[in-house]
Design an enzyme around this catalytic site. Structure first.
Site, PDB file in Angstrom:
ATOM      1  N   LYS A  24       4.129   1.081   9.497  1.00 40.98           N
ATOM      2  CA  LYS A  24       4.291   2.316   8.737  1.00 40.98           C
ATOM      3  C   LYS A  24       3.639   3.497   9.446  1.00 40.98           C
ATOM      4  O   LYS A  24       4.134   4.615   9.378  1.00 40.98           O
ATOM      5  CB  LYS A  24       3.684   2.151   7.340  1.00 40.98           C
ATOM      6  CG  LYS A  24       4.616   1.435   6.385  1.00 40.98           C
ATOM      7  CD  LYS A  24       4.014   1.341   4.995  1.00 40.98           C
ATOM      8  CE  LYS A  24       2.946   0.271   4.962  1.00 40.98           C
ATOM      9  NZ  LYS A  24       2.455  -0.016   3.612  1.00 40.98           N
ATOM     10  N   GLU A  44       0.876  -1.169   0.000  1.00 45.01           N
ATOM     11  CA  GLU A  44       0.000   0.000   0.000  1.00 45.01           C
ATOM     12  C   GLU A  44       0.914   1.221   0.000  1.00 45.01           C
ATOM     13  O   GLU A  44       1.782   1.343   0.875  1.00 45.01           O
ATOM     14  CB  GLU A  44      -0.870  -0.008   1.262  1.00 45.01           C
ATOM     15  CG  GLU A  44      -1.918   1.059   1.222  1.00 45.01           C
ATOM     16  CD  GLU A  44      -2.778   1.114   2.483  1.00 45.01           C
ATOM     17  OE1 GLU A  44      -2.684   0.198   3.319  1.00 45.01           O
ATOM     18  OE2 GLU A  44      -3.525   2.094   2.600  1.00 45.01           O
ATOM     19  N   ARG A  46       5.150 -12.667  10.172  1.00 41.82           N
ATOM     20  CA  ARG A  46       5.716 -11.334   9.976  1.00 41.82           C
ATOM     21  C   ARG A  46       7.130 -11.288  10.515  1.00 41.82           C
ATOM     22  O   ARG A  46       7.467 -12.024  11.439  1.00 41.82           O
ATOM     23  CB  ARG A  46       4.927 -10.299  10.782  1.00 41.82           C
ATOM     24  CG  ARG A  46       3.626  -9.894  10.249  1.00 41.82           C
ATOM     25  CD  ARG A  46       3.001  -8.877  11.196  1.00 41.82           C
ATOM     26  NE  ARG A  46       3.385  -7.520  10.860  1.00 41.82           N
ATOM     27  CZ  ARG A  46       2.814  -6.836   9.872  1.00 41.82           C
ATOM     28  NH1 ARG A  46       1.872  -7.359   9.128  1.00 41.82           N
ATOM     29  NH2 ARG A  46       3.207  -5.602   9.611  1.00 41.82           N
TER      30      ARG A  46
HETATM   31  P1  ATP Z   1       2.561  -2.047   8.150  1.00 45.78           P
HETATM   32  O1  ATP Z   1       1.801  -2.845   9.159  1.00 45.78           O
HETATM   33  O2  ATP Z   1       3.990  -1.890   8.464  1.00 45.78           O
HETATM   34  O3  ATP Z   1       1.917  -0.754   7.838  1.00 45.78           O
HETATM   35  P2  ATP Z   1       1.353  -3.362   5.993  1.00 45.78           P
HETATM   36  O4  ATP Z   1       1.162  -4.819   6.153  1.00 45.78           O
HETATM   37  O5  ATP Z   1       0.181  -2.504   6.180  1.00 45.78           O
HETATM   38  O6  ATP Z   1       2.574  -2.916   6.874  1.00 45.78           O
HETATM   39  P3  ATP Z   1       1.493  -3.336   3.145  1.00 45.78           P
HETATM   40  O7  ATP Z   1       2.032  -2.290   2.262  1.00 45.78           O
HETATM   41  O8  ATP Z   1       0.039  -3.559   3.153  1.00 45.78           O
HETATM   42  O9  ATP Z   1       1.993  -3.009   4.621  1.00 45.78           O
HETATM   43  O10 ATP Z   1       2.272  -4.689   2.952  1.00 45.78           O
HETATM   44  C1  ATP Z   1       2.648  -5.228   1.705  1.00 45.78           C
HETATM   45  C2  ATP Z   1       3.031  -6.659   1.920  1.00 45.78           C
HETATM   46  O11 ATP Z   1       4.125  -6.747   2.827  1.00 45.78           O
HETATM   47  C3  ATP Z   1       1.900  -7.485   2.512  1.00 45.78           C
HETATM   48  O12 ATP Z   1       1.785  -8.672   1.782  1.00 45.78           O
HETATM   49  C4  ATP Z   1       2.327  -7.748   3.927  1.00 45.78           C
HETATM   50  O13 ATP Z   1       1.898  -9.020   4.322  1.00 45.78           O
HETATM   51  C5  ATP Z   1       3.854  -7.679   3.834  1.00 45.78           C
HETATM   52  N1  ATP Z   1       4.418  -7.242   5.107  1.00 45.78           N
HETATM   53  C6  ATP Z   1       4.180  -6.096   5.768  1.00 45.78           C
HETATM   54  N2  ATP Z   1       4.832  -6.053   6.938  1.00 45.78           N
HETATM   55  C7  ATP Z   1       5.545  -7.199   7.027  1.00 45.78           C
HETATM   56  C8  ATP Z   1       6.444  -7.767   8.002  1.00 45.78           C
HETATM   57  N3  ATP Z   1       6.733  -7.132   9.141  1.00 45.78           N
HETATM   58  N4  ATP Z   1       6.977  -8.987   7.740  1.00 45.78           N
HETATM   59  C9  ATP Z   1       6.697  -9.625   6.600  1.00 45.78           C
HETATM   60  N5  ATP Z   1       5.874  -9.160   5.647  1.00 45.78           N
HETATM   61  C10 ATP Z   1       5.288  -7.963   5.852  1.00 45.78           C
HETATM   62 MG    MG Z   2      -1.630  -2.869   4.975  1.00 49.09          MG
END
Ligand code: ATP
Ligand code: MG
Length: 562
Positions: free
Chosen positions: A278, A41, A268
């Site tokens: 983020k 995102e 994660r």
């Molecule tokens: P955050 O919680 O940090 O805002 P998010 O999951 O909302 O992260 P996205 O941009 O939606 O961020 O994530 C893109 C991809 O990265 C998704 O498939 C998510 O599962 C993966 N991802 C995000 N954070 C992690 C993490 N800490 N470890 C492994 N994969 C991750």
């Molecule tokens: Mg997300």
């Protein structure tokens, strides 16, 4: 390696995700295609957690000769920004991956999704709810108690269709009504209790402008986008496991064939002394706690890159912890270990003195300069050697001298001898102090017969010190970065905010002296400052005003702190 060992190694490296992919290939699913995607995102910069996802998404496609798409999940125009899109592209490339011409946006499918939503309404599988979000939430129930049906649930499809169109034409203000899927208010999975699938947002979208006034929820976009793109393996983190039945339900309503993306969830990445969301990273940027998204203390890929971490070290670290179904908190020291291991092979050894103490070698001729040869990296002969200047006045590290040293202090003290790296053995004859009692200068003598590489003295000295020639050394700003938080789990305290655990000593700036050759260093070049740590040249650096970042100290000081 024997066949047996090869076999064992292969099995160990086959994580459970690849085992599933191989099962699908063996059973001939998807005509043998492997197609993954990375779906960020664009609401912030990527962090090292994302690197774990990128590595498995692109890495799996690479391993099985498949493809991996980049898809920006831009379903919320309020939080998204073009700056983030550019940084995401750059960071994926830095990790060594490429999506070819397959760059997509969830917004590419807004027409399809809108069409699909109206289909659901027509099939009586969706309805417009005019209750407030608070009312809707209050009817959700709990996992053990069924939810309550909305009074609008059974309104005629015609009515919902009309309202949905008017929602999109801008007739209603935000929050006035939503479109919900009509699934099951008694489902044990809360996500199946008539989830909201469209909401009104009057904020322009960075790609579609003001065309839309309704936007699909992430849950209503994600699974369908996978389906539209022909994704075979949709790899994501464990928190999406409970969303999977909902994604499957949507795709079931949509699909006209046998194909369906297979979602596989993994744990994660969490690392001690870091926060990884983020939202929280954005908060730190906005509040000025750090100097932007690429501050070298940030867990963002742009921060780690600026700090001197290499893509190889990040990938080696991720491989070492692996992919599982169990949430874990991994030790920051493991990541630093991977960084040291990689830089040990790559970074030339150089001399830098960060807390200088002047040494005058009283028996060395005034005005004389010698070029002394020193090897660049004992780990890699091909990196060759270079010359460094030596003269009568040098700087050593202040901590390498003690007025009254204990017996086991193998550095300098009155009457003691040490070797200067790649130069001579010197003896401390005397020292000077200022009126406050601080040592200001050492007076030493050198022994000409002890020249490194041509030592005929037979002398045995225990300590070897790094040094720079005072006449030739170049001044540099050196930024000593440390962990941003001083608690191993800043996010893990119920009644305390993560910001309470910021490490006040996470950045210390000193002025040091580096050997003259470093004036020609290029931005992001890596070095080992001998006996100190790994450093790189910061983008803030300018000719005549060098700026170095400490990537990682040579030794792990934190484990000792316990
Ligand atoms: P955050 O919680 O940090 O805002 P998010 O999951 O909302 O992260 P996205 O941009 O939606 O961020 O994530 C893109 C991809 O990265 C998704 O498939 C998510 O599962 C993966 N991802 C995000 N954070 C992690 C993490 N800490 N470890 C492994 N994969 C991750
Ligand atoms: Mg997300």
């Amino acid at each position: 390696m024997t066949d047996h060992q090869e076999d064992k190694k292969e099995k160990r490296s086959l994580n459970f995700i690849h085992a599933f992919v191989e099962e699908d290939l063996r059973e001939g699913r998807n005509d043998g295609r492997v197609h993954t995607r990375f779906p960020p995102e664009p609401n912030g910069y990527l962090h090292i957690g994302h690197a774990k996802a990128i590595h498995i998404d692109f890495g799996t496609a690479e391993k099985y000769g498949g493809k991996c798409n980049l898809r920006f999940d831009d379903t919320n125009p309020v939080k998204e920004d073009v700056e983030y899109i550019d940084s995401i592209r750059e960071d994926i490339h830095w990790l060594g991956y490429d999506w070819g011409d397959r760059e997509y946006f969830a917004s590419d499918y807004f027409d399809n999704l809108y069409e699909f939503a109206t289909d659901l309404i027509r099939k009586d599988l969706a309805y417009v709810d005019e209750q407030s979000s608070e009312q809707i939430a209050s009817q959700k129930g709990t996992p053990s108690d069924a939810g309550k049906e909305s009074p609008f649930r059974n309104r005629p499809a015609e009515e919902s269709l009309d309202l949905f169109k008017r929602m999109n034409s801008g007739e209603f203000e935000e929050g006035k009504c939503v479109l919900r899927a009509k699934i099951d208010m008694t489902a044990s999975n809360m996500h199946m209790r008539d989830p909201v699938i469209y909401r009104i947002i009057h904020h322009p979208h960075h790609r579609t402008g003001s065309k839309w006034k309704v936007y699909p929820m992430y849950d209503f976009a994600h699974g369908q986008c996978d389906y539209y793109e022909g994704i075979t393996h949709s790899l994501c983190t464990l928190e999406f496991e409970v969303h999977r039945p909902l994604y499957d339900w949507f795709v079931d309503q949509l699909k006209k064939d046998d194909y369906r993306p297979r979602q596989i969830e993994f744990n994660r990445l969490n690392i001690t002394y870091m926060v990884m969301s983020k939202r929280k990273l954005l908060q730190m940027v906005k509040e000025g706690v750090v100097d932007g998204w690429d501050d070298p203390r940030m867990p963002t890929l742009s921060g780690l890159r600026r700090r001197g971490y290499t893509p190889e070290s990040v990938k080696n670290f991720i491989n070492s912890i692996g992919y599982t179904k169990v949430e874990a908190l991994n030790d920051f020291s493991l990541l630093e270990f991977a960084v040291r291991e990689d830089l040990n092979k790559k970074a030339p050894r150089v001399m830098a003195v960060l807390d200088p103490l002047k040494v005058t070698i009283t028996n060395y001729p005034e005005g004389k300069t010698e070029e002394l040869e020193t090897i660049n990296n004992p780990e890699d002969e091909t990196m060759g050697s270079r010359n460094i200047p030596f003269s009568r006045e040098i700087y050593i590290e202040r901590s390498d001298f003690m007025e009254d040293p204990p017996r086991k202090f193998f550095r300098l003290g009155p009457g003691r001898e040490v070797r200067l790296k790649s130069a001579y053995v010197i003896r401390c004859d005397d020292f000077k102090k200022d009126e406050n009692g601080n040592v200001t200068e050492l007076l030493c003598t050198y022994d000409e017969t002890t020249k490194s590489g041509a030592d005929t003295s037979g002398k045995k000295v225990k300590g070897t010190l790094h040094w720079v020639s005072a006449l030739h050394a170049v001044k540099a700003e050196v930024r000593l970065y440390d962990r941003l938080f001083n608690d191993p789990d800043p996010d893990g305290h119920k009644d305390r905010d993560f910001m309470d655990f910021l490490n006040p000593d996470s950045l210390k700036v000193v002025t040091g002296y580096v050997e003259p050759g470093l004036a020609a260093a290029k931005v992001l070049d890596h070095f080992q400052f001998q006996r100190i740590g790994y450093f790189n040249l910061d983008p803030d650096s300018k000719p005549g005003a060098l700026v170095f970042n400490r990537t990682v100290p040579l030794r792990d000081n934190w484990s000792k702190k316990g």
